[in-house]
Design an enzyme around this catalytic site. Structure first.
Site, PDB file in Angstrom:
ATOM      1  N   CYS A  90      -6.887 -28.588  -9.074  1.00 27.53           N
ATOM      2  CA  CYS A  90      -5.855 -29.543  -9.089  1.00 27.53           C
ATOM      3  C   CYS A  90      -5.008 -28.957 -10.001  1.00 27.53           C
ATOM      4  O   CYS A  90      -5.036 -29.170 -11.242  1.00 27.53           O
ATOM      5  CB  CYS A  90      -6.213 -31.067  -9.536  1.00 27.53           C
ATOM      6  N   CYS A 142      -6.632 -34.872  -3.507  1.00 24.95           N
ATOM      7  CA  CYS A 142      -5.909 -34.609  -4.657  1.00 24.95           C
ATOM      8  C   CYS A 142      -5.742 -35.395  -5.855  1.00 24.95           C
ATOM      9  O   CYS A 142      -4.662 -36.308  -5.861  1.00 24.95           O
ATOM     10  CB  CYS A 142      -4.533 -33.884  -4.505  1.00 24.95           C
TER      11      CYS A 142
HETATM   12  C1  LIG Z   1       0.715 -35.918  -2.374  1.00 25.20           C
HETATM   13  C2  LIG Z   1      -0.363 -34.877  -1.974  1.00 25.20           C
HETATM   14  C3  LIG Z   1      -0.496 -33.772  -3.191  1.00 25.20           C
HETATM   15  C4  LIG Z   1      -1.560 -32.918  -2.739  1.00 25.20           C
HETATM   16  N1  LIG Z   1      -1.791 -31.820  -3.814  1.00 25.20           N
HETATM   17  C5  LIG Z   1      -2.706 -31.017  -3.672  1.00 25.20           C
HETATM   18  C6  LIG Z   1      -2.480 -29.958  -4.705  1.00 25.20           C
HETATM   19  O1  LIG Z   1      -1.933 -29.627  -5.476  1.00 25.20           O
HETATM   20  N2  LIG Z   1      -3.813 -28.815  -4.409  1.00 25.20           N
HETATM   21  C7  LIG Z   1      -4.463 -28.900  -3.367  1.00 25.20           C
HETATM   22  O2  LIG Z   1      -5.363 -28.041  -3.025  1.00 25.20           O
HETATM   23  N3  LIG Z   1      -4.458 -29.884  -2.226  1.00 25.20           N
HETATM   24  C8  LIG Z   1      -3.494 -30.976  -2.590  1.00 25.20           C
HETATM   25  N4  LIG Z   1      -3.636 -31.851  -1.690  1.00 25.20           N
HETATM   26  C9  LIG Z   1      -4.809 -32.355  -0.635  1.00 25.20           C
HETATM   27  C10 LIG Z   1      -4.593 -31.281   0.437  1.00 25.20           C
HETATM   28  O3  LIG Z   1      -3.221 -31.426   1.434  1.00 25.20           O
HETATM   29  C11 LIG Z   1      -5.535 -31.619   1.519  1.00 25.20           C
HETATM   30  O4  LIG Z   1      -7.084 -31.847   0.739  1.00 25.20           O
HETATM   31  C12 LIG Z   1      -5.896 -30.944   2.761  1.00 25.20           C
HETATM   32  O5  LIG Z   1      -4.731 -30.924   3.539  1.00 25.20           O
HETATM   33  C13 LIG Z   1      -7.098 -31.011   3.534  1.00 25.20           C
HETATM   34  O6  LIG Z   1      -6.885 -30.559   4.768  1.00 25.20           O
HETATM   35  P1  LIG Z   1      -7.582 -31.124   6.045  1.00 25.20           P
HETATM   36  O7  LIG Z   1      -7.679 -30.224   7.204  1.00 25.20           O
HETATM   37  O8  LIG Z   1      -9.008 -31.728   5.851  1.00 25.20           O
HETATM   38  O9  LIG Z   1      -6.856 -32.369   6.352  1.00 25.20           O
HETATM   39  P2  LIG Z   1      -5.164 -32.462   6.850  1.00 25.20           P
HETATM   40  O10 LIG Z   1      -4.698 -31.214   6.558  1.00 25.20           O
HETATM   41  O11 LIG Z   1      -4.844 -33.399   6.597  1.00 25.20           O
HETATM   42  O12 LIG Z   1      -5.515 -32.037   8.566  1.00 25.20           O
HETATM   43  C14 LIG Z   1      -6.022 -33.165   9.348  1.00 25.20           C
HETATM   44  C15 LIG Z   1      -5.626 -32.982  10.918  1.00 25.20           C
HETATM   45  O13 LIG Z   1      -6.310 -33.765  11.763  1.00 25.20           O
HETATM   46  C16 LIG Z   1      -5.430 -34.168  12.676  1.00 25.20           C
HETATM   47  N5  LIG Z   1      -5.950 -35.619  13.208  1.00 25.20           N
HETATM   48  C17 LIG Z   1      -6.355 -36.738  12.521  1.00 25.20           C
HETATM   49  N6  LIG Z   1      -6.838 -37.641  13.567  1.00 25.20           N
HETATM   50  C18 LIG Z   1      -7.165 -36.867  14.864  1.00 25.20           C
HETATM   51  C19 LIG Z   1      -7.679 -37.005  15.970  1.00 25.20           C
HETATM   52  N7  LIG Z   1      -8.176 -38.041  16.163  1.00 25.20           N
HETATM   53  N8  LIG Z   1      -7.855 -36.026  16.934  1.00 25.20           N
HETATM   54  C20 LIG Z   1      -7.505 -34.690  16.715  1.00 25.20           C
HETATM   55  N9  LIG Z   1      -6.828 -34.376  15.469  1.00 25.20           N
HETATM   56  C21 LIG Z   1      -6.515 -35.249  14.439  1.00 25.20           C
HETATM   57  C22 LIG Z   1      -4.216 -34.440  11.867  1.00 25.20           C
HETATM   58  O14 LIG Z   1      -3.160 -34.782  12.860  1.00 25.20           O
HETATM   59  C23 LIG Z   1      -4.145 -33.222  10.820  1.00 25.20           C
HETATM   60  O15 LIG Z   1      -3.299 -32.276  11.569  1.00 25.20           O
HETATM   61  C24 LIG Z   1      -2.426 -32.885  -1.532  1.00 25.20           C
HETATM   62  C25 LIG Z   1      -2.195 -33.661  -0.916  1.00 25.20           C
HETATM   63  C26 LIG Z   1      -1.348 -34.593  -0.979  1.00 25.20           C
HETATM   64  C27 LIG Z   1      -1.180 -35.902   0.146  1.00 25.20           C
END
Ligand SMILES: Cc1cc2nc3c(=O)[nH]c(=O)nc-3n(C[C@H](O)[C@H](O)[C@H](O)COP(=O)(O)OP(=O)(O)OC[C@H]3O[C@@H](n4cnc5c(N)ncnc54)[C@H](O)[C@@H]3O)c2cc1C
Length: 400
Positions: free
Chosen positions: A337, A161
């Site tokens: 965003c 983000c």
């Molecule tokens: C402050 C902030 C504001 C944001 N604002 C927005 C917004 O307004 N709009 C929007 O669309 N997005 C926003 N985002 C971004 C959004 O939250 C992420 O892009 C999204 O969560 C990505 O999903 P993901 O599944 O890739 O990662 P995550 O949701 O982070 O999941 C990754 C998972 O992998 C697990 N993991 C890590 N390492 C291991 C391992 N070795 N073995 C097994 N599991 C593991 C973790 O525990 C976690 O559960 C924001 C993020 C933040 C931090």
């Protein structure tokens, strides 16, 4: 050794959603999700917690409630990917085998990338909405600051983000303005990059808020060191020089990178991300591996909004690959965003690869609107919890 038809490494936004979408397509699949955390966090809400609009508790739900029926949850962390053997190692000492693998481990906040940060984060006025528990500390510190210097930082891209560093600043300024304190607070935005936002269409409206709040913008200025007790921060400038400054409140966006277990594996590209084709989200070398979310190499904005579009594409393409059929899903790089420029108003930046605008509504996307504030605070969380995380793919197409 147990073999699954599909293993999902990482059960966050992307992993849990893609498991639900796969099971809805074919309930007979044997699927396991590897995820160590018992609590799932709605990260886009952390910006709102940082302004006291939502509570931390509203962002958290038990992981087990999102494990689709018939899917195994393996509560462990991946310690090694072995794609040549179609195996992964876990931190509980077991090894699992797979026919197809989905990598969705998210990204790593590299706190060590800034000297002194880990020692002081959460104290001395040093905070970050990127660290879930500290978003509440942001709101605490914003309310406590009566006068002084407030610095907000943005590291080099990519980060998740990319608008969130400035969202924290606008919402803080909005509070100080409403409390008649803003004239006594020197606000600076230190941005490692050269522009306020990567999609040029949205820059003018953001600049109008920079002006309204009297923010000093410092480009090519990268936070490299913090001393919390002394309330000092050091920024590397574009010409290589280092500037020292003081602060009363420091909102840090840490540098971000792929998790070590990915970066050190054969799945990684040169930058450490899982090396996928940006249209199909299939690995460029291991055809039985797919990746989505923050950890994949596709050059989209790393957002939950992008995940929502990527999920059905990975589900369709992976199942087609299992049947040796052509993959139907094409990802156009969509990400979004919602730029919270003030409480009650949002600029909804929706765009795809190359910065092409992709508005979901027939309205000028560059205009701050209260409708989008409602979407950010109410509509998007509902879509996340009730649609995306449940494999309900309303308004999502898998090909352009
Ligand atoms: C402050 C902030 C504001 C944001 N604002 C927005 C917004 O307004 N709009 C929007 O669309 N997005 C926003 N985002 C971004 C959004 O939250 C992420 O892009 C999204 O969560 C990505 O999903 P993901 O599944 O890739 O990662 P995550 O949701 O982070 O999941 C990754 C998972 O992998 C697990 N993991 C890590 N390492 C291991 C391992 N070795 N073995 C097994 N599991 C593991 C973790 O525990 C976690 O559960 C924001 C993020 C933040 C931090």
């Amino acid at each position: 050794m147990k073999t699954y038809q599909i293993l999902i490494a990482g059960g966050g936004a992307a992993g849990l959603s893609v498991a639900a979408s796969l099971k809805r397509r074919d309930a007979s699949l044997t699927i396991a999700i590897i995820e160590p955390s018992e609590t799932h966090v709605y990260q886009p809400g952390q910006t709102l917690v940082g302004r006291g609009v939502m509570s931390l508790e509203q962002l958290k739900r038990p992981t087990h409630t999102f494990i689709p029926p018939g899917v195994d949850w393996i509560k462990a962390a991946v310690t090694a990917f072995k794609p040549d053997a179609n195996e992964i190692d876990l931190d509980n000492g077991t090894t699992l085998a797979y026919e197809h693998l989905v990598v969705s481990l998210g990204l790593k906040l590299n706190l060590e990338g800034i000297e002194g940060l880990a020692d002081t984060l959460g104290q001395n006025g040093v905070t970050s909405n990127y660290v879930t528990e500290l978003s509440a500390y942001t709101w605490d510190q914003v309310q406590k600051l009566k006068t002084g210097r407030a610095l907000f930082t943005q590291p080099p891209m990519p980060i998740k983000c990319a608008g969130a560093p400035q969202k924290a600043m606008y919402l803080s300024c909005d509070y100080w303005l409403k409390e008649n304190r803003l004239s006594g607070v020197d606000v600076e935005f230190h941005n490692a990059g050269a522009v306020m936002f990567g999609v040029a269409d949205f820059v003018p409206v953001l600049e109008s808020y920079i002006k309204k709040y009297g923010v000093k913008t410092c480009f090519s200025s990268t936070l490299i060191r913090v001393d919390g007790p002394a309330k000092k921060a050091w920024f590397k400038q574009g010409d290589g020089s280092v500037e020292e400054t003081t602060f009363d409140l420091l909102h840090v966006t840490p540098p971000q990178c792929a998790p070590d277990v990915v970066a050190s594996s054969a799945l990684a590209n040169e930058a450490g991300w899982v090396d996928v084709d940006q249209k199909t989200l299939q690995h460029t070398r291991y055809t039985n591996v797919f990746s989505l979310g923050d950890v994949c190499s596709a050059p989209n904005a790393k957002t939950a909004a992008a995940v929502r579009k990527q999920v059905p594409i990975v589900a369709d393409n992976l199942l087609a690959a299992r049947k040796q059929q052509a993959m139907p899903g094409v990802y156009d790089g969509y990400g979004a965003c919602p730029l919270t420029v003030e409480v009650g108003k949002v600029v909804l930046a929706e765009f795809g690869y190359g910065g092409s605008l992709k508005p979901s509504f027939p309205l000028d996307p560059r205009v701050p609107r209260s409708l989008y504030w409602w979407m950010k605070t109410t509509g998007f969380p509902w879509v996340y919890w009730n649609l995306m995380m449940r494999g309900r793919e309303w308004l999502v197409k898998t090909s352009p």
